[in-house]
Scaffold this active site. Structure first.
Site, PDB file in Angstrom:
ATOM      1  N   HIS A  56       5.929  39.398  -9.887  1.00 41.39           N
ATOM      2  CA  HIS A  56       6.603  39.439  -8.922  1.00 41.39           C
ATOM      3  C   HIS A  56       7.620  40.820  -9.022  1.00 41.39           C
ATOM      4  O   HIS A  56       7.650  41.115 -10.259  1.00 41.39           O
ATOM      5  CB  HIS A  56       8.059  38.645  -8.703  1.00 41.39           C
ATOM      6  CG  HIS A  56       8.316  37.733  -9.163  1.00 41.39           C
ATOM      7  ND1 HIS A  56       7.736  36.809 -10.263  1.00 41.39           N
ATOM      8  CD2 HIS A  56       8.233  35.961  -7.813  1.00 41.39           C
ATOM      9  CE1 HIS A  56       8.002  34.976  -9.466  1.00 41.39           C
ATOM     10  NE2 HIS A  56       7.669  34.921  -8.616  1.00 41.39           N
ATOM     11  N   ASP A  59       9.756  41.161 -12.033  1.00 35.76           N
ATOM     12  CA  ASP A  59       8.724  40.713 -13.623  1.00 35.76           C
ATOM     13  C   ASP A  59       8.833  42.346 -13.746  1.00 35.76           C
ATOM     14  O   ASP A  59       8.360  42.751 -15.562  1.00 35.76           O
ATOM     15  CB  ASP A  59       7.347  40.011 -12.674  1.00 35.76           C
ATOM     16  CG  ASP A  59       7.860  39.168 -12.439  1.00 35.76           C
ATOM     17  OD1 ASP A  59       9.132  38.142 -12.976  1.00 35.76           O
ATOM     18  OD2 ASP A  59       6.834  38.417 -12.307  1.00 35.76           O
ATOM     19  N   MET A  90      -3.067  39.605  -6.969  1.00 34.89           N
ATOM     20  CA  MET A  90      -1.587  38.833  -5.814  1.00 34.89           C
ATOM     21  C   MET A  90      -0.111  39.349  -6.754  1.00 34.89           C
ATOM     22  O   MET A  90      -0.071  39.417  -7.737  1.00 34.89           O
ATOM     23  CB  MET A  90      -1.968  37.555  -6.795  1.00 34.89           C
ATOM     24  CG  MET A  90      -0.607  36.931  -5.536  1.00 34.89           C
ATOM     25  SD  MET A  90       0.938  36.914  -6.375  1.00 34.89           S
ATOM     26  CE  MET A  90       1.064  34.663  -7.509  1.00 34.89           C
ATOM     27  N   GLU A 183       2.894  29.670  -0.366  1.00 40.12           N
ATOM     28  CA  GLU A 183       3.192  28.320  -1.330  1.00 40.12           C
ATOM     29  C   GLU A 183       4.370  27.522  -0.690  1.00 40.12           C
ATOM     30  O   GLU A 183       5.515  27.780  -0.801  1.00 40.12           O
ATOM     31  CB  GLU A 183       3.989  29.429  -2.430  1.00 40.12           C
ATOM     32  CG  GLU A 183       3.921  28.463  -3.823  1.00 40.12           C
ATOM     33  CD  GLU A 183       4.207  28.447  -5.335  1.00 40.12           C
ATOM     34  OE1 GLU A 183       3.538  29.603  -5.052  1.00 40.12           O
ATOM     35  OE2 GLU A 183       3.975  28.259  -6.626  1.00 40.12           O
ATOM     36  N   LYS A 185       6.349  23.499  -1.431  1.00 43.48           N
ATOM     37  CA  LYS A 185       7.548  23.193  -2.728  1.00 43.48           C
ATOM     38  C   LYS A 185       8.569  22.463  -2.346  1.00 43.48           C
ATOM     39  O   LYS A 185       9.151  22.797  -1.595  1.00 43.48           O
ATOM     40  CB  LYS A 185       8.138  24.370  -3.324  1.00 43.48           C
ATOM     41  CG  LYS A 185       8.540  23.423  -5.062  1.00 43.48           C
ATOM     42  CD  LYS A 185       8.947  24.481  -5.983  1.00 43.48           C
ATOM     43  CE  LYS A 185       9.320  23.629  -7.455  1.00 43.48           C
ATOM     44  NZ  LYS A 185       9.866  24.601  -8.418  1.00 43.48           N
ATOM     45  N   GLU A 219       0.088  25.261  -5.192  1.00 41.51           N
ATOM     46  CA  GLU A 219       0.302  24.429  -6.830  1.00 41.51           C
ATOM     47  C   GLU A 219       0.430  23.331  -6.703  1.00 41.51           C
ATOM     48  O   GLU A 219       0.515  21.871  -6.723  1.00 41.51           O
ATOM     49  CB  GLU A 219       1.708  25.380  -6.982  1.00 41.51           C
ATOM     50  CG  GLU A 219       2.187  24.505  -8.194  1.00 41.51           C
ATOM     51  CD  GLU A 219       3.278  25.463  -8.538  1.00 41.51           C
ATOM     52  OE1 GLU A 219       3.383  26.228  -8.244  1.00 41.51           O
ATOM     53  OE2 GLU A 219       3.880  24.826  -9.721  1.00 41.51           O
ATOM     54  N   HIS A 222       3.676  21.475  -7.359  1.00 40.30           N
ATOM     55  CA  HIS A 222       5.159  21.141  -6.704  1.00 40.30           C
ATOM     56  C   HIS A 222       3.771  19.449  -5.521  1.00 40.30           C
ATOM     57  O   HIS A 222       4.545  19.485  -4.270  1.00 40.30           O
ATOM     58  CB  HIS A 222       3.975  22.897  -5.364  1.00 40.30           C
ATOM     59  CG  HIS A 222       5.257  23.428  -6.459  1.00 40.30           C
ATOM     60  ND1 HIS A 222       5.488  24.901  -5.563  1.00 40.30           N
ATOM     61  CD2 HIS A 222       5.243  23.560  -7.459  1.00 40.30           C
ATOM     62  CE1 HIS A 222       5.783  25.418  -6.278  1.00 40.30           C
ATOM     63  NE2 HIS A 222       5.895  24.847  -7.621  1.00 40.30           N
ATOM     64  N   ASP A 247      -2.735  28.083  -7.111  1.00 37.97           N
ATOM     65  CA  ASP A 247      -1.296  28.066  -8.056  1.00 37.97           C
ATOM     66  C   ASP A 247      -2.165  27.137  -9.358  1.00 37.97           C
ATOM     67  O   ASP A 247      -2.063  25.972  -9.064  1.00 37.97           O
ATOM     68  CB  ASP A 247      -0.056  28.130  -8.463  1.00 37.97           C
ATOM     69  CG  ASP A 247       0.290  29.387  -7.496  1.00 37.97           C
ATOM     70  OD1 ASP A 247       0.184  30.843  -7.760  1.00 37.97           O
ATOM     71  OD2 ASP A 247       1.828  28.929  -7.529  1.00 37.97           O
ATOM     72  N   ASP A 257       9.780  20.112 -12.001  1.00 40.31           N
ATOM     73  CA  ASP A 257       8.569  20.847 -12.098  1.00 40.31           C
ATOM     74  C   ASP A 257       8.672  21.274 -12.785  1.00 40.31           C
ATOM     75  O   ASP A 257       9.584  21.682 -13.602  1.00 40.31           O
ATOM     76  CB  ASP A 257       9.421  22.194 -10.985  1.00 40.31           C
ATOM     77  CG  ASP A 257       7.233  23.553 -10.831  1.00 40.31           C
ATOM     78  OD1 ASP A 257       6.806  22.949 -11.046  1.00 40.31           O
ATOM     79  OD2 ASP A 257       7.827  24.683 -10.639  1.00 40.31           O
ATOM     80  N   ASP A 259       5.822  22.818 -14.162  1.00 37.99           N
ATOM     81  CA  ASP A 259       4.664  24.012 -14.672  1.00 37.99           C
ATOM     82  C   ASP A 259       3.798  23.934 -16.400  1.00 37.99           C
ATOM     83  O   ASP A 259       3.960  24.722 -16.767  1.00 37.99           O
ATOM     84  CB  ASP A 259       5.640  25.329 -14.743  1.00 37.99           C
ATOM     85  CG  ASP A 259       5.635  25.407 -13.332  1.00 37.99           C
ATOM     86  OD1 ASP A 259       5.099  24.763 -12.135  1.00 37.99           O
ATOM     87  OD2 ASP A 259       6.973  26.168 -13.249  1.00 37.99           O
ATOM     88  N   ASP A 289      -0.179  29.366 -12.917  1.00 40.96           N
ATOM     89  CA  ASP A 289       1.014  29.256 -12.516  1.00 40.96           C
ATOM     90  C   ASP A 289       2.234  28.464 -13.601  1.00 40.96           C
ATOM     91  O   ASP A 289       2.529  27.501 -12.952  1.00 40.96           O
ATOM     92  CB  ASP A 289       1.631  29.079 -11.851  1.00 40.96           C
ATOM     93  CG  ASP A 289       3.004  29.508 -11.390  1.00 40.96           C
ATOM     94  OD1 ASP A 289       3.946  29.899 -12.312  1.00 40.96           O
ATOM     95  OD2 ASP A 289       4.123  29.137 -10.090  1.00 40.96           O
TER      96      ASP A 289
HETATM   97  C1  GLT Z   1       8.040  30.673  -9.289  1.00 41.06           C
HETATM   98  C2  GLT Z   1       7.901  29.253  -8.934  1.00 41.06           C
HETATM   99  C3  GLT Z   1       6.214  29.156  -8.795  1.00 41.06           C
HETATM  100  C4  GLT Z   1       5.934  30.570  -8.092  1.00 41.06           C
HETATM  101  C5  GLT Z   1       6.477  31.813  -8.272  1.00 41.06           C
HETATM  102  C6  GLT Z   1       6.064  33.021  -7.594  1.00 41.06           C
HETATM  103  S1  GLT Z   1       7.929  31.445  -8.739  1.00 41.06           S
HETATM  104  O1  GLT Z   1       7.942  30.607 -11.175  1.00 41.06           O
HETATM  105  O2  GLT Z   1       8.009  28.386 -10.392  1.00 41.06           O
HETATM  106  O3  GLT Z   1       5.670  28.252  -8.321  1.00 41.06           O
HETATM  107  O4  GLT Z   1       4.225  30.456  -7.924  1.00 41.06           O
HETATM  108  O5  GLT Z   1       7.110  33.264  -6.700  1.00 41.06           O
HETATM  109 MN    MN Z   2       3.742  28.683  -8.233  1.00 39.28          MN
HETATM  110 MN    MN Z   3       5.891  25.079 -10.087  1.00 42.30          MN
END
Ligand code: GLT
Ligand code: MN
Ligand code: MN
Length: 387
Positions: A56, A59, A90, A183, A185, A219, A222, A247, A257, A259, A289
């Protein structure tokens, strides 16, 4: 000793600066790890065998940095990329952290917020281009509601479309040759987020002025949060040529979420995903991600990163074995023998008549066993390491 699963550059593994840089903050507790500098992340990921890092805008560069400070940070970062042969495939914009985005960015009701979001995104696109990014991700983190009385969701979609159309022209006008990846979610941090699934994004893309420039960034977490099948979502995107980025991570269905490390949950689902990506010859980067558990120190963060890449390569090897397994392939050949590819063709009266006149023994077909029990057990045994 040579490690067969050791990541190599040609595997094209990437991580976000925000992923290994995640400090373990959550809604119930403070950070548990010190910050890692972008330069340190580049060095360390390169040593582990990664291909690149994604980021980002914030970041790398804090909001409000003076131009000279920005340029110095970019210079040092680029030097680290060069020194370690790392790429930035990216880039994206942080449109969710600063309090100004509390009601969204491109869909916010306050026009000044939308203007700021656009300005911030144009600057971040410039940065992404400067770093060589060919894909630009849009994750509408706060583009949603808790209070549906506040706006007509059709207006939200119109605003989002208007912004993306404008940004496509910005990229064209500057000759950046960049592609966008949307993306989805379903929720979190908002109660509900607009365009909640990869399927919704695919439909929305066709309403844009430059649909050819825009694809998706599905993702794993998501699609899994609401209990959807990620492998199917990715397949749909691939099938229509819209998988521009991906992702990868881990997630239990029905939860916030998470991750988690790639492959830490639902290894069979991950296996079919990896098999799909590999069999299709998709050549995009395999981006993780995800972040390390909050229990970890810096060493645990690198264990996490190593684990994501290693599990991907293990599943890739499992896919190769699946494709070479005589018993599994025998069952699949039996399935293919009945599928009569190209049997339908496009409509004609003759074909429609033939469909009616061909004889089909419906009882016989209804009674036939399909051997899917055996197929799944063989897959399970292969994954559990005894085939
Ligand atoms: C954030 C989010 C991710 C996105 C990122 C890109 S930022 O961590 O949870 O799923 O891909 O903006
Ligand atoms: Mn993501
Ligand atoms: Mn996520």
């Amino acid at each position: 000793m040579t490690d067969f699963y050791q990541p190599r550059l040609e595997d094209r593994f990437t991580f976000g600066l925000w992923t290994v840089g995640n400090r373990g903050r959550d809604p119930f507790g403070e950070a548990v790890r010190p910050a890692l500098s972008p330069v340190r992340i580049v060095e360390k990921l390169a040593a582990l065998g990664a291909y690149g890092v994604n980021l980002h805008d914030n970041d790398l560069i804090p909001i409000g940095a003076a131009p000279a400070q920005r340029d110095r940070m970019v210079r040092e970062f680029k030097q680290a990329l060069d020194d370690h042969n790392m790429k930035v495939p990216m880039a994206t914009t942080n449109l969710f952290y600063h309090p100004i985005f509390k009601d969204g960015a491109f869909t916010a009701n306050d026009q000044a917020v939308r203007k700021y979001a656009m300005r911030k995104t144009m600057d971040a696109i410039d940065l992404g281009h400067e770093l060589g990014a060919g894909v630009y991700v849009f994750w509408g983190g706060r583009e949603g509601t808790e209070v549906d009385a506040c706006r007509d969701p059709r207006d939200a979609i119109k605003r989002f479309r208007e912004c993306l159309n404008f940004l496509c022209e910005y990229v064209v006008d500057n000759g950046y040759g960049m592609r966008f990846a949307l993306e989805a979610k379903p929720n979190e941090p908002r109660g509900d987020i607009y365009l909640p699934t990869t399927g919704s994004m695919l439909a929305f893309i066709e309403t844009l002025e430059h649909p050819e420039m825009v694809g998706v960034n599905p993702e794993y977490a998501h699609e899994t949060m609401p209990g959807l099948n990620f492998h199917h979502a990715v397949a749909q995107a691939l099938e229509c040529g819209k998988l521009f980025h991906i992702d990868l991570n881990g997630q239990k269905p029905g939860k916030y979420d998470q991750d988690l490390r790639f492959g830490s949950e639902d290894q069979k689902g991950c296996f079919f995903l990896v098999k799909l990506l590999e069999d299709s010859g998709w050549d995009g980067p395999r981006h993780f991600d995800a972040h390390a558990y909050r229990t970890e120190d810096e060493e645990g963060v690198w264990d996490f990163a190593r684990g994501c890449m290693r599990t991907y390569n293990i599943l890739k090897e499992k896919a190769r074995r699946f494709n070479a397994d005589p018993e599994i392939q025998g069952i699949l050949a039996g399935i293919r023998a009945t599928d009569g590819a190209d049997w339908l063709g496009s409509y004609s009266r003759e074909r429609a008549e033939r469909l009616r006149s061909d004889s089909i023994d419906i009882e016989q077909h209804a009674l036939r066993g399909l051997h899917y029990e055996k197929l799944d057990q063989l897959t399970t045994e292969l994954l559990l390491g005894i085939r």
